[in-house]
Design an enzyme around this catalytic site. Sequence first.
Site, mmCIF file in Angstrom:
data_model
loop_
_atom_site.group_PDB
_atom_site.id
_atom_site.type_symbol
_atom_site.label_atom_id
_atom_site.label_comp_id
_atom_site.label_asym_id
_atom_site.label_seq_id
_atom_site.Cartn_x
_atom_site.Cartn_y
_atom_site.Cartn_z
ATOM 1 C CD GLN A 112 -3.086 -0.786 0.470
ATOM 2 O OE1 GLN A 112 -3.149 0.228 -0.215
ATOM 3 N NE2 GLN A 112 -4.019 -1.714 0.475
ATOM 4 C CB SER A 113 1.566 3.870 -2.390
ATOM 5 O OG SER A 113 0.228 4.093 -2.664
ATOM 6 C CB THR A 114 0.240 6.735 1.638
ATOM 7 O OG1 THR A 114 -1.151 6.414 1.608
ATOM 8 C CG2 THR A 114 0.640 7.397 0.347
#
Length: 697
Positions: free
Chosen positions: A24-26
């Site tokens: 999950q990118s952030t």
Amino acid sequence: MLVEAHSKVRASHLKRDAYLYVRQSTVRQVFENTESTKRQYALKQRAVALGWPVERVHVIDTDLGQSGASAVDREGFKRLITEVSLGHVGVVLGLEVSRLARNCTDWHRLLELCALTDALILDEDGIYDPNDFNDRLLLGLKGTMSEAELHFLRARLQGGILNKAKRGELASPLPVGFVYDEQKRVRLDPDSQVRESIRLFFQTFRRVGSAYATVKYFKDQGLLFPRRLRKGLHKGELVWGELCHSRTLGLLHNPRYAGAFVFGRVQTRKGVDGKAIYRKLPREEWFSLLPGVHEGYIAFEEYEDNQHRLRECALAYGLERPRTPPREGPALLQGIVICGKCGCRMTVRYHERRGTLLPQYVCQRDGIEHAGNPCQRIPGVTVDRAIGELLVETMTPMALDVALAVQEELSKRLDEADRLRAKQVERIRYEVDLARQRYMQVDPNNRLVADVLEAEWNQKLRALEEAQEESERQSQSDRLRISAEERAQVLALTTDFPKLWNDPNTPDRDRKRMVRLLIEDVTLTRGGNIKVQVRFKGGTSATMEPAVPRPACKMWQTANEVIARMDKLLDNYTYEQMASILNEEGLYSGKGKPFNGILVGNNCREYGLKSRWHRLREQGLLTVEEMAQILKVSTATVNAWHRYGILKGHVYNDKQQCLFEPPGADRPFKWQGRKLSKRHPLIEFVSDHVKEVQYEA
Ligand SMILES: [Zn+2]
């Protein structure tokens, strides 16, 4: 689909492990988008359904919270790549696999490796074999689409941001002293202490005119300065701390304090290693600067004035100090000195004494930042001299070593060339032999053939001769040329360097260049002595400890033994007497001069030795006035009595003035009509008159 999928999974795949890559990118996505994470973990079940044992499905989820835009700093992705390239992986699992990497290079590298090691790729849509052309095409497209998606997303966001920034409406993080109200308008901080501090800050700068002096004022007054935390658990909270130099500059350079909206002061771009590089842009390249957008602490004109003042200060004191190119000043190590205490680069300060510039190496970064004292200062002359001596000393053997190594290398190469030439000669000789044999074997009656073969043999013989000659000549001339050159070089290195170095006509700049050719950097640490650690180019190092020069005031100090001797002599002698004794004993003043009465007196006072007068007074001796009072006579009488030995006195200075021993019971009295010379001394007479100088052993 499933049938097809099954057909792609073979025993060779199942033998190896399955890897599920979760990302999950952030951090926010990690917390809020749990649905997607759940879907990612559900893929694990699919791998199990396809035949992989559950314990051999590995989950790589170390990259949660990392953006997929680049592989840099994504340990998990790197691990995945490693496992694939080692051939441990039978299948790579991922939710919308193209999102494994949002960057085409990373994605294609993964595809390539999967194809090479015959690993499958599986996502929610199906299973792909990167060795199959159609699958590969599809995967490639997916990757490209994914990157394009990211691009459009970013462009849309960026476009929106820039439009808002152009109008001055972009809600960007505010510096301390400003807050957004409910309508998202910028307001001064409601906290009056914050407002007062910032006002005082700008007032102080207006008064003192430099960032350093402003920091110093706050420090001296013990004033704290507010700061708003930008990130972390306590984001947005206010903390109070010491005002430091870099913050001061930040505040003064920030146009928001003048009520202006500003955007694009810093440019960010990706470096070769994928890390972000920040660059401060000059003002004309800022994206937008709109004065008068909101309330400020100072007027925009004052902001402009401040910029001007700061620029002048920067010109006066130098800007940033990385490794700097050699300049004209005599400080040998300018730009390559490192502080041994804190590791910062040290700068050079010059002061002039009797027409020559004397360098001093100073570590002042920390001192400036917190308006304190410099970390350390080191006299440059001592260090420079030590470095010069070191270079002159090491250059000779060092250069010889290098020269010899070069010589060896060259001769090795020459030998090789010789061997090659010899081989060539050998080959031609072989050809000559062949030609001779062919000629010998031919029927002599066959003139036509025999003639041709003979001509060929002759030709070969000539070629052989030529080759031999050539080889000889070549190797000789090579040796001659190189040895002459070499000798010149060796000589140049060993003799020229000290000569050039010590030549007063050599400009400082050239001397510095020589230093930089040989030395990487120098670390200075000041303890009792100065520790100089030199790192030469090429890795060798040297450490020296030249003594710290005594400060000028101490250079002329009289030696301690001499002072001790003076202290002892003072019990019995006056200054002039002492001077002659000291001179006779071969002792000298700090400047190496012989003593006289005045010099001894000065020395005694300077070193706080108790004077002879005080010493005698402590023994209970009386002044002439006191004596006169006790004997009820005039001071002249006292002196006269002393002269004639009736009273016992001790000289305490070079004017022959005396202090007297108390008269005791047999005090002298006036004896009218009797000459003083005829009177017998009442007490035993021991004179310590000037003439009878007694030397102590
Ligand atoms: Zn330092």
